[in-house]
Write a protein that holds these residues in place. Structure first.
Motif, mmCIF file in Angstrom:
data_model
loop_
_atom_site.group_PDB
_atom_site.id
_atom_site.type_symbol
_atom_site.label_atom_id
_atom_site.label_comp_id
_atom_site.label_asym_id
_atom_site.label_seq_id
_atom_site.Cartn_x
_atom_site.Cartn_y
_atom_site.Cartn_z
ATOM 1 N N VAL A 215 0.890 -1.151 0.277
ATOM 2 C CA VAL A 215 -0.330 -0.009 0.116
ATOM 3 C C VAL A 215 0.606 0.904 0.569
ATOM 4 C CG1 VAL A 215 -0.153 -0.070 2.554
ATOM 5 C CG2 VAL A 215 -1.959 1.332 1.194
ATOM 6 N N LEU A 216 2.164 1.402 0.765
ATOM 7 C CA LEU A 216 2.773 2.957 1.114
ATOM 8 C C LEU A 216 4.077 2.158 -1.289
ATOM 9 C CD1 LEU A 216 4.304 2.673 4.586
ATOM 10 C CD2 LEU A 216 2.044 4.372 3.141
ATOM 11 N N GLU A 217 3.263 1.387 -1.815
ATOM 12 C CA GLU A 217 4.739 1.840 -2.726
ATOM 13 C C GLU A 217 3.281 2.573 -4.012
ATOM 14 O OE1 GLU A 217 5.689 -1.792 -3.939
ATOM 15 O OE2 GLU A 217 7.463 -2.654 -2.388
ATOM 16 N N GLU A 218 2.224 2.454 -3.387
ATOM 17 C CA GLU A 218 1.277 3.624 -4.521
ATOM 18 C C GLU A 218 1.697 5.157 -4.608
ATOM 19 O OE1 GLU A 218 -1.071 2.121 -6.048
ATOM 20 O OE2 GLU A 218 -1.942 0.221 -5.069
ATOM 21 N N PHE A 219 1.267 5.606 -5.598
ATOM 22 C CA PHE A 219 2.091 7.348 -5.998
ATOM 23 C C PHE A 219 1.074 7.723 -6.063
ATOM 24 C CE2 PHE A 219 5.209 4.378 -8.130
ATOM 25 C CZ PHE A 219 5.935 5.138 -7.512
ATOM 26 N N VAL A 220 -0.842 8.193 -6.642
ATOM 27 C CA VAL A 220 -1.200 9.114 -6.345
ATOM 28 C C VAL A 220 -2.196 8.603 -5.073
ATOM 29 C CG1 VAL A 220 -2.865 9.993 -7.805
ATOM 30 C CG2 VAL A 220 -1.544 8.634 -8.868
ATOM 31 N N TRP A 221 -2.236 9.562 -4.331
ATOM 32 C CA TRP A 221 -3.505 9.377 -2.983
ATOM 33 C C TRP A 221 -3.513 10.852 -3.181
ATOM 34 C CZ3 TRP A 221 -2.008 5.697 -0.290
ATOM 35 C CH2 TRP A 221 -1.495 4.695 -0.199
ATOM 36 N N ALA A 222 -5.287 10.378 -2.624
ATOM 37 C CA ALA A 222 -7.047 11.573 -1.991
ATOM 38 C C ALA A 222 -5.641 11.984 -0.523
ATOM 39 C CB ALA A 222 -7.854 11.508 -2.477
ATOM 40 N N GLY B 196 -10.627 14.233 8.184
ATOM 41 C CA GLY B 196 -11.997 14.115 7.620
ATOM 42 C C GLY B 196 -12.705 14.916 6.030
ATOM 43 N N ARG B 197 -11.959 15.820 6.655
ATOM 44 C CA ARG B 197 -11.845 16.768 4.720
ATOM 45 C C ARG B 197 -11.085 16.622 3.554
ATOM 46 N NH1 ARG B 197 -11.038 22.887 4.240
ATOM 47 N NH2 ARG B 197 -9.997 22.315 5.787
ATOM 48 N N LYS B 198 -11.468 16.622 2.906
ATOM 49 C CA LYS B 198 -10.209 15.948 1.352
ATOM 50 C C LYS B 198 -9.718 17.318 1.005
ATOM 51 C CE LYS B 198 -10.417 14.472 -3.218
ATOM 52 N NZ LYS B 198 -11.296 13.291 -3.853
ATOM 53 N N MET B 199 -8.657 17.396 1.140
ATOM 54 C CA MET B 199 -7.490 18.923 0.926
ATOM 55 C C MET B 199 -7.572 18.602 -1.208
ATOM 56 S SD MET B 199 -7.979 19.159 4.054
ATOM 57 C CE MET B 199 -7.103 21.115 3.491
ATOM 58 N N GLY B 200 -6.897 17.791 -1.253
ATOM 59 C CA GLY B 200 -6.621 17.411 -2.598
ATOM 60 C C GLY B 200 -6.299 15.861 -2.573
ATOM 61 N N TYR B 201 -5.357 15.846 -3.776
ATOM 62 C CA TYR B 201 -4.509 15.143 -4.066
ATOM 63 C C TYR B 201 -2.887 14.891 -4.459
ATOM 64 C CZ TYR B 201 -8.850 12.633 -6.132
ATOM 65 O OH TYR B 201 -9.797 11.779 -6.045
ATOM 66 N N SER B 202 -2.506 13.983 -3.762
ATOM 67 C CA SER B 202 -0.803 14.170 -4.399
ATOM 68 C C SER B 202 -0.631 12.871 -4.456
ATOM 69 C CB SER B 202 -0.260 13.985 -2.533
ATOM 70 O OG SER B 202 -0.255 15.312 -2.228
ATOM 71 N N ILE B 203 1.007 13.011 -5.446
ATOM 72 C CA ILE B 203 1.602 12.526 -6.151
ATOM 73 C C ILE B 203 2.967 11.363 -4.952
ATOM 74 C CG2 ILE B 203 3.059 11.456 -7.761
ATOM 75 C CD1 ILE B 203 0.933 13.145 -9.618
ATOM 76 N N ARG B 204 3.653 10.600 -4.692
ATOM 77 C CA ARG B 204 4.177 9.907 -3.226
ATOM 78 C C ARG B 204 5.494 10.904 -4.766
ATOM 79 N NH1 ARG B 204 7.382 5.956 -3.295
ATOM 80 N NH2 ARG B 204 6.342 4.488 -5.149
ATOM 81 N N ARG B 205 6.507 11.236 -4.127
ATOM 82 C CA ARG B 205 7.676 11.473 -4.854
ATOM 83 C C ARG B 205 8.873 9.855 -5.210
ATOM 84 N NH1 ARG B 205 6.932 16.678 -5.379
ATOM 85 N NH2 ARG B 205 7.565 17.506 -3.273
ATOM 86 N N LYS B 206 9.481 10.134 -6.058
ATOM 87 C CA LYS B 206 10.225 9.200 -6.746
ATOM 88 C C LYS B 206 12.065 9.933 -6.101
ATOM 89 C CE LYS B 206 8.085 7.261 -10.702
ATOM 90 N NZ LYS B 206 7.901 6.866 -11.836
#
Length: 230
Positions: free
Chosen positions: A131-138, A143-153
């Motif tokens: 699960v921690l190897e995924e790249f795209v995250w909401a 509890g409040r949605k802030m947006g999306y982020s991509i894990r750094r390579k």
């Protein structure tokens, strides 16, 4: 626009997250708490701009740091976005680094509740990765949605700078010298909070990190959840 301060339980209805939630300390106990990393982090706006010393905590009241504990670091410029780095070993390169879609100042306001829950949810359907190897995250905060982020390579220069400065720090909070004086002038000082976390694996699709409180108070002040949608 919804208020920055929100309930830690608002929209936290994902079954995987609910299964990992832990009871929080009672209101009476929280008010009597003498301190903690969140309390220090909330005081950052009151620090003088000339303060460049790393504010380290004293010894815990009882030994709590385990060799198996995970190190988590939240850092960022006051006027910039906040980053999260997770390390199995504080002397090694982080296994997980992500820039969260929220300002450092916004996170400090959330900490006014004394309970902060950050949830990262991956919508990837494959289960071939951990699960921690995924790249795209909401990303959700209390509890409040802030947006999306991509894990750094790879770590950026600023992120590598922070990790190098904190190699010998187990837990603490404070202001770090910036590698670039122009960035300091534009984005404010580089602040950080570093703590040890208990890592709990709920399933192949869910993990949680619970901050180990330095003052020995029961219940987590900061919890971070990683969940993969089914």
């Amino acid at each position: 626009m919804p208020p920055v301060h929100s309930s830690p339980y608002f929209q936290m209805d994902n079954p995987a997250i609910l299964s990992l939630l832990r009871p929080t300390p009672g209101e009476k106990h929280r008010k009597s708490s003498s301190g903690g990393l969140l309390r220090m982090f909330k005081l950052f706006p009151m620090l003088t701009s000339g303060c460049k010393m790393v504010a380290l905590l004293g010894r815990p009241r009882k030994p709590m740091l385990k060799d198996s504990a995970t190190t988590g670091t939240i850092f960022g410029y006051r006027k910039g976005r906040v980053c999260l780095a997770i390390q199995d070993d504080p002397h090694c390169v982080p296994m997980f680094v992500i820039e969260l879609p929220m300002l450092t100042s916004a996170l400090q306001k959330e900490m006014a509740s004394d309970i902060v829950r950050i949830a990262l949810e991956s919508e990837t359907k494959t289960h071939k990765k951990k699960v921690l190897e995924e790249f795209v995250w909401a990303v959700y905060c209390n509890g409040r949605k802030m947006g999306y982020s991509i894990r750094r390579k790879q770590l950026s220069e600023d992120e590598l700078h922070v990790m190098q400065l904190l190699r010998g720090v187990s837990m603490g909070a404070g202001v770090l010298p910036s590698p670039n004086e122009k960035e300091t002038a534009a984005d404010g000082e580089l602040t950080y909070m570093r703590a040890r976390f208990e890592r709990v694996v709920g399933s192949k699709d869910s993990e949680a990190l619970y901050m180990i409180n330095p003052d020995g108070a029961p219940g987590p002040e900061l919890s971070i959840f990683f969940v993969r949608a089914h």
